[in-house]
Every structure is written in C-alpha cells, then in structure tokens.
Design an enzyme around this catalytic site. Structure first.
Site, PDB file in Angstrom:
ATOM      1  CG  ASP A  16      -1.893  -1.165   1.204  1.00 54.39           C
ATOM      2  OD1 ASP A  16      -2.266  -1.619   0.113  1.00 54.39           O
ATOM      3  OD2 ASP A  16      -2.261  -1.630   2.300  1.00 54.39           O
ATOM      4  CE  LYS A  19       2.342  -2.491  -4.375  1.00 54.87           C
ATOM      5  NZ  LYS A  19       2.039  -2.108  -2.985  1.00 54.87           N
ATOM      6  N   GLY A  43      -4.704  -4.113  -3.771  1.00 55.51           N
ATOM      7  CA  GLY A  43      -5.640  -3.033  -4.074  1.00 55.51           C
ATOM      8  C   GLY A  43      -4.815  -1.834  -4.452  1.00 55.51           C
ATOM      9  CG  HIS A  44      -2.153  -1.998  -7.035  1.00 51.27           C
ATOM     10  ND1 HIS A  44      -1.477  -2.757  -7.945  1.00 51.27           N
ATOM     11  CD2 HIS A  44      -1.764  -2.452  -5.822  1.00 51.27           C
ATOM     12  CE1 HIS A  44      -0.710  -3.633  -7.312  1.00 51.27           C
ATOM     13  NE2 HIS A  44      -0.876  -3.479  -6.016  1.00 51.27           N
ATOM     14  CD  GLN A 227       0.545  -8.869  -2.574  1.00 50.87           C
ATOM     15  OE1 GLN A 227       1.172  -9.469  -3.411  1.00 50.87           O
ATOM     16  NE2 GLN A 227      -0.727  -8.580  -2.741  1.00 50.87           N
TER      17      GLN A 227
HETATM   18  P1  GDP Z   1      -0.738   0.398  -3.535  1.00 50.36           P
HETATM   19  O1  GDP Z   1      -1.366  -0.870  -3.096  1.00 50.36           O
HETATM   20  O2  GDP Z   1       0.740   0.423  -3.302  1.00 50.36           O
HETATM   21  O3  GDP Z   1      -1.073   0.751  -4.961  1.00 50.36           O
HETATM   22  O4  GDP Z   1      -1.347   1.553  -2.635  1.00 50.36           O
HETATM   23  P2  GDP Z   1      -2.913   1.716  -2.207  1.00 50.36           P
HETATM   24  O5  GDP Z   1      -3.653   2.229  -3.375  1.00 50.36           O
HETATM   25  O6  GDP Z   1      -3.402   0.489  -1.548  1.00 50.36           O
HETATM   26  O7  GDP Z   1      -2.777   2.787  -1.048  1.00 50.36           O
HETATM   27  C1  GDP Z   1      -2.296   4.064  -1.266  1.00 50.36           C
HETATM   28  C2  GDP Z   1      -3.392   5.071  -0.889  1.00 50.36           C
HETATM   29  O8  GDP Z   1      -2.827   6.359  -0.761  1.00 50.36           O
HETATM   30  C3  GDP Z   1      -4.470   5.219  -1.948  1.00 50.36           C
HETATM   31  O9  GDP Z   1      -5.677   5.527  -1.309  1.00 50.36           O
HETATM   32  C4  GDP Z   1      -3.983   6.400  -2.775  1.00 50.36           C
HETATM   33  O10 GDP Z   1      -5.032   7.080  -3.446  1.00 50.36           O
HETATM   34  C5  GDP Z   1      -3.371   7.260  -1.708  1.00 50.36           C
HETATM   35  N1  GDP Z   1      -2.240   8.096  -2.143  1.00 50.36           N
HETATM   36  C6  GDP Z   1      -1.244   7.789  -3.019  1.00 50.36           C
HETATM   37  N2  GDP Z   1      -0.342   8.788  -3.063  1.00 50.36           N
HETATM   38  C7  GDP Z   1      -0.773   9.732  -2.197  1.00 50.36           C
HETATM   39  C8  GDP Z   1      -0.238  10.986  -1.752  1.00 50.36           C
HETATM   40  O11 GDP Z   1       0.825  11.439  -2.179  1.00 50.36           O
HETATM   41  N3  GDP Z   1      -0.948  11.658  -0.807  1.00 50.36           N
HETATM   42  C9  GDP Z   1      -2.114  11.189  -0.303  1.00 50.36           C
HETATM   43  N4  GDP Z   1      -2.742  11.922   0.607  1.00 50.36           N
HETATM   44  N5  GDP Z   1      -2.644  10.015  -0.685  1.00 50.36           N
HETATM   45  C10 GDP Z   1      -1.975   9.297  -1.611  1.00 50.36           C
HETATM   46  P1  IMO Z   2      -0.976  -4.125  -2.247  1.00 51.56           P
HETATM   47  O1  IMO Z   2      -0.536  -4.677  -3.584  1.00 51.56           O
HETATM   48  C1  IMO Z   2      -0.980  -4.569   2.089  1.00 51.56           C
HETATM   49  C2  IMO Z   2      -1.125  -8.655   3.669  1.00 51.56           C
HETATM   50  C3  IMO Z   2      -2.366  -9.099   4.398  1.00 51.56           C
HETATM   51  C4  IMO Z   2      -1.762 -10.086   5.382  1.00 51.56           C
HETATM   52  C5  IMO Z   2      -0.661 -10.744   4.558  1.00 51.56           C
HETATM   53  C6  IMO Z   2      -1.046 -12.075   3.931  1.00 51.56           C
HETATM   54  O2  IMO Z   2      -2.249  -3.374  -2.306  1.00 51.56           O
HETATM   55  O3  IMO Z   2       0.139  -3.374  -1.613  1.00 51.56           O
HETATM   56  P2  IMO Z   2      -2.651 -12.746   1.921  1.00 51.56           P
HETATM   57  O4  IMO Z   2      -4.107 -12.523   1.702  1.00 51.56           O
HETATM   58  O5  IMO Z   2      -1.778 -12.166   0.853  1.00 51.56           O
HETATM   59  O6  IMO Z   2      -2.308 -14.186   2.166  1.00 51.56           O
HETATM   60  O7  IMO Z   2      -2.313 -11.979   3.294  1.00 51.56           O
HETATM   61  O8  IMO Z   2      -0.337  -9.818   3.529  1.00 51.56           O
HETATM   62  N1  IMO Z   2      -1.352  -8.115   2.303  1.00 51.56           N
HETATM   63  C7  IMO Z   2      -1.259  -6.834   1.971  1.00 51.56           C
HETATM   64  N2  IMO Z   2      -1.028  -5.734   2.736  1.00 51.56           N
HETATM   65  N3  IMO Z   2      -1.112  -4.423   0.760  1.00 51.56           N
HETATM   66  C8  IMO Z   2      -1.311  -5.510  -0.031  1.00 51.56           C
HETATM   67  O9  IMO Z   2      -1.316  -5.443  -1.383  1.00 51.56           O
HETATM   68  C9  IMO Z   2      -1.434  -6.778   0.580  1.00 51.56           C
HETATM   69  N4  IMO Z   2      -1.652  -8.028   0.122  1.00 51.56           N
HETATM   70  C10 IMO Z   2      -1.586  -8.836   1.180  1.00 51.56           C
HETATM   71  O10 IMO Z   2      -2.990  -8.029   5.058  1.00 51.56           O
HETATM   72  O11 IMO Z   2      -1.144  -9.415   6.442  1.00 51.56           O
HETATM   73 MG    MG Z   3      -2.898  -1.537  -1.824  1.00 56.02          MG
END
Ligand code: GDP
Ligand code: IMO
Ligand code: MG
Length: 447
Positions: A16, A19, A43-44, A227
């Site tokens: 998270d 990416k 979840g991207h 991840q």
């Molecule tokens: P990923 O899994 O690495 O793609 O990241 P996620 O999408 O799960 O989580 C990142 C969260 O931070 C999302 O809700 C994005 O919309 C938000 N986000 C990304 N960059 C920024 C930033 O520079 N500032 C803020 N406030 N939110 C951001």
């Molecule tokens: P993105 O790509 C954050 C965590 C779960 C749990 C562990 C194992 O959005 O960064 P799983 O269901 O993969 O067997 O769970 O990994 N986890 C993540 N945490 N971002 C993710 O993906 C994750 N995918 C799995 O919360 O601790």
């Molecule tokens: Mg994510």
C-alpha cells in the site's frame, strides 16, 4: 533495433505504498505494464482528475487506452474476481479489449482455496496471519505442490472437470478432518468455472513470449509489483507475509523476462509507514499520533477496509529493501500526510540488546528485541498537497527527503503530494532516465 526500456515498481515496505499511482504516472511513456505476483489481495488506487479507480488484478496501464497490460504467470488468478473487475472497468468506460492479456501459465484460485484458508486462519494452534481471505496462500501452496490448475488447464474443459472432482474430494476430506468445514459441491463448481473459462479465454496468451517479443521490438515495460518487500515469502517478516515473491526478483520469474532485461528497480515508500494484518512493525505508533496518521492518510485497506497500522518511516528497513531489490530510485509518497507536524521522528537505526545493527531478524520474534533509534527532524507544518516542483516544497520537507536519500543510498526520483495523477513532483534526472515528460498527462485519451 535496440531492446525496449524496463523498470520494476516494487513496494519497499509492507504494501500500500502507492504503487498504483506510480505505475499510472510511468505509463505516460511506458507502453506495457506487466503484473508479476500476488492476486486480488492487492488493491492499487489510481486517481485521475478526481476519479478513483481501485485495481486488484488488472495492471495500472488499463487506464491509458494505448497501453498493453499483462497478468503474468507469477499471479494467482481468481477467474470470477477477474471477470467482476473487468465488468466494473467497462461500466466506468475503460477500454478492456485487445489491451489486456493473461498468462496461460498463471495459477487459478478455486473456492476450496478460500475454504482451506478460512479453516487454517481460525484453527487453534495455528499462527493467525490476518490474511485478506482471498485464497492466495493455498493457491500458491498447490502451485508449489505441483497440484495446481493453470489458466491453460482452466480452458481445457475435460481436464477442468477431472481436476475439480479430484481436488474437491481431497480438499473436502482434509477440511472436514482438520476444520470441520462444510464440503464443497464439485459439480456446481465445475459449471460455474467452465462458464467463467469461456469468458476468460479471449484474454489468454503466452505472455512470456508476448513480452519478450515486445522488448525485442523496442517496446518499454513497467513490471508492476503487488504487496511489498516485507511481505515477500522469502525476504519478508515470515510467517507474517504473503505467499509470493513480491520483491524485484519476482518480476523475472513472474513474467518470463530474463534478469538481463531489467534496467531499473524503483522502490516505493510512504513518507511514513503502514502495515495491514499481523506481524512485526518496529516503528509502529499505538498512540494518538498513529491515529492522526491513519486519519490524515486515510489508512484503511483498499480491499478489506481494515484499518492499517501506522508508524514512522523506518530507514534500516528501507536499507534492507534497497539491498534485496537493488533499488536505485525511491519514490516517496504521501508527503502531504505529514504536513501537520512540527517535528518528525525518523527511525535511523536498530538496537538489539543495546548494540546497533542493520541486520533484519530472520525470526518474527527477533523483531520484539528491536529498539528503534529515532532522529527528530523539524516538520514543515505547512501545506504541501498538490505541490509539483521540488523548489516549491518547504525547506524542512526537502531536508527530510535528503536525509532519506543519504541514509538509504537511493536517489529520490519522484515525490507524491496527493492521490491524484497530477499531484506529483518528478525529479529531472529521473524523468530523463525514464523518458518522462514534465507533465503527467499522456498523449492518449484518459478515461
Ligand atoms: P498500492 O497498493 O501500493 O497501490 O497503494 P494503495 O492504493 O493500496 O494505497 C495508497 C493510498 O494512498 C491510496 O488511497 C492512494 O489514493 C493514496 N495516495 C497515493 N499517493 C498519495 C499521496 O501522495 N498523498 C495522499 N494523501 N494520498 C496518496
Ligand atoms: P498491495 O498490492 C498490504 C497482507 C495481508 C496479510 C498478509 C497475507 O495493495 O500493496 P494474503 O491474503 O496475501 O495471504 O495476506 O499480507 N497483504 C497486503 N497488505 N497491501 C497488499 O497489497 C497486501 N496483500 C496482502 O494483510 O497481512
Ligand atoms: Mg494496496
């Protein structure tokens, strides 16, 4: 013709990191995005002109119609989740024809994988990982156990029927014996998955061949990680990890592109740190400051909605990620979330039994002994949201980034100052190396 450029996008922390946003920015010029690991546990989030997209299996390039997207062999694919995601994208007006391909060698997640995961997560005496309950772990177990079903097999109706019958018999017996689970109906499962297979079929290709040919034709590829480093099956905080190779090495085995074709590894880190689920987190905050970060950063899982644990940036951990992945560029996201602070603690070192160390413990319990050494940096206590040039950042923010560079040995090439595509600072040298323009818009039309 020379080979196309490549870059791996890897989560440098526990996932998270942002990416999805970074991949979206790079697709301004990169022509192909290839996802290499994980499944719909990811979840991207991508935000374009205020419009939010959450991608789970589909690579981030789908939001640019001119971009080709590949779900690589390293991914575990739930066909129903995939079709649901594709339908939702179509509803939003996103083009999903002729620009999205699934590897015929990707592994398939079936309902008994979820059944086994649910049972084992709740079983007495088992370590509770706090998984996303998507069947990810059991699907990778079957892959490594050489009893998995690949996408090519999903499309082979007779093989699918036999596989489901045999697997259900076995899994039902195990799940009943171990967890007292209700048995799954193989016939019903076959009907549902053979129907899904028909809809999945048009997307299926030999994507390793597709990617290698594209590279030879001079096309550029972003390898999209899911991840993060500390969730990697080998290098993460085992057993509190996911079941795939989330680190940059996974880009090679997870797509079929040779290691010699990887040009750059870009590590993504938040300006602070989060993790979801159980397991070690040395710089975790359990107080009001942590709650404030959660609120300001909207730190709730994009997939499960679970509150994310929050803490300060951890430089020994980022140094470790740098070594394991070969990170040359860092992207620092969510800088704006720290705007309220007058002072920001940074974990600059670890002490174990009073002795400084940079070694990441091999055992999860080893992390209990870590004492973080903090250095307090002055905060900027001023808004940075939406800032698009380095010069416009407050001096304290630039100093914060400079310390990250100095302590990790990686250059900061991009800074994110908000969730939107446009809320981005691109460092000139980074842009030059990756062939990016100063504006984050593409030539093509966006949804
Ligand atoms: P990923 O899994 O690495 O793609 O990241 P996620 O999408 O799960 O989580 C990142 C969260 O931070 C999302 O809700 C994005 O919309 C938000 N986000 C990304 N960059 C920024 C930033 O520079 N500032 C803020 N406030 N939110 C951001
Ligand atoms: P993105 O790509 C954050 C965590 C779960 C749990 C562990 C194992 O959005 O960064 P799983 O269901 O993969 O067997 O769970 O990994 N986890 C993540 N945490 N971002 C993710 O993906 C994750 N995918 C799995 O919360 O601790
Ligand atoms: Mg994510």
């Amino acid at each position: 013709m020379s080979r196309g450029r490549t870059a791996v996008i890897v989560g440098a922390q526990w996932g998270d990191e942002g990416k999805g946003k970074v991949v979206d920015v790079l697709t301004q010029t990169f022509q192909i995005v290839a996802r290499y690991a994980g499944g719909h546990n990811a979840g991207h989030t991508v935000v374009i002109n205020g419009k939010k997209f959450i991608l789970q299996l589909v690579p981030g390039g789908i939001l640019r119609p001119e971009c080709t997207n590949v779900i690589g062999n390293g991914v575990v694919l739930d066909p129903l989740a995939f079709l649901k995601e594709v339908a939702a994208l179509r509803d939003l007006g996103v083009k999903v024809e002729g620009n999205l391909f699934i590897s015929n060698r990707a592994q398939v997640i079936l309902p008994y994988h979820r059944m086994m995961e649910l049972g084992s997560e709740n079983a007495p005496g088992r370590v509770k990982i706090g998984t996303t309950s998507r069947g990810i772990g059991p699907a990778y177990e079957d892959k490594m156990g050489r009893r998995g079903l690949r996408v090519a097999d999903l499309l082979d109706t007779e093989l699918l029927r036999t596989h489901i019958e045999n697997a259900c018999r076995e899994k039902n017996m195990i799940a009943h014996a171990l967890f007292n689970s209700e048995p799954l109906d193989a016939d019903k499962m076959f009907k549902e998955y053979s129907a899904a297979a028909e809809q999945v079929a048009p997307f299926v290709r030999d994507t390793a061949l597709l990617l290698n040919r594209a590279l030879a034709e001079g096309k550029s590829i972003v390898f999209e990680g899911a991840q993060g480093t500390m969730l990697d099956i080998d290098h993460g905080t085992y057993p509190f990890v996911t079941s795939s190779s989330a680190t940059s090495g996974g880009a090679v085995t997870g797509t079929g592109v040779p290691p010699t074709s990887i040009d750059t590894v870009i590590g993504i880190s938040k300006a602070y740190c989060t993790r979801v689920g159980g397991g070690p987190f040395p710089s975790e905050l359990k107080d009001a400051q942590g709650e404030e970060l959660r609120k300001r950063g909207n730190e709730y899982g994009a997939v499960t909605g679970r509150p994310r644990r929050t803490g300060w940036i951890d430089l020994p951990q980022l140094r470790y990620a740098g070594i394991i992945n070969g990170i040359s560029w860092l992207v620092v996201t969510k800088l704006d979330v720290l705007d309220h602070l007058t002072e920001i603690p940074i974990c600059v070192g670890y002490k174990i039994n009073g002795k400084e160390t940079d070694e990441a413990p091999a055992q999860a319990c080893g992390y209990d002994k870590i004492e973080c050494v903090y250095r307090k940096m002055p905060g900027w206590a001023a808004p940075t949201q939406g800032i698009r040039t380095l010069e416009a950042l407050p001096k304290a923010a630039r100093e914060y980034l400079a310390l990250i560079e100095k302590e990790t040995g990686a250059r900061v090439g991009m800074i994110s100052t908000g969730p939107d595509r446009e809320q981005t600072i691109l460092v000139p040298e980074f842009m030059k190396q990756l062939g990016l323009n100063s504006t984050t818009e593409s030539h093509g039309e966006s949804p």
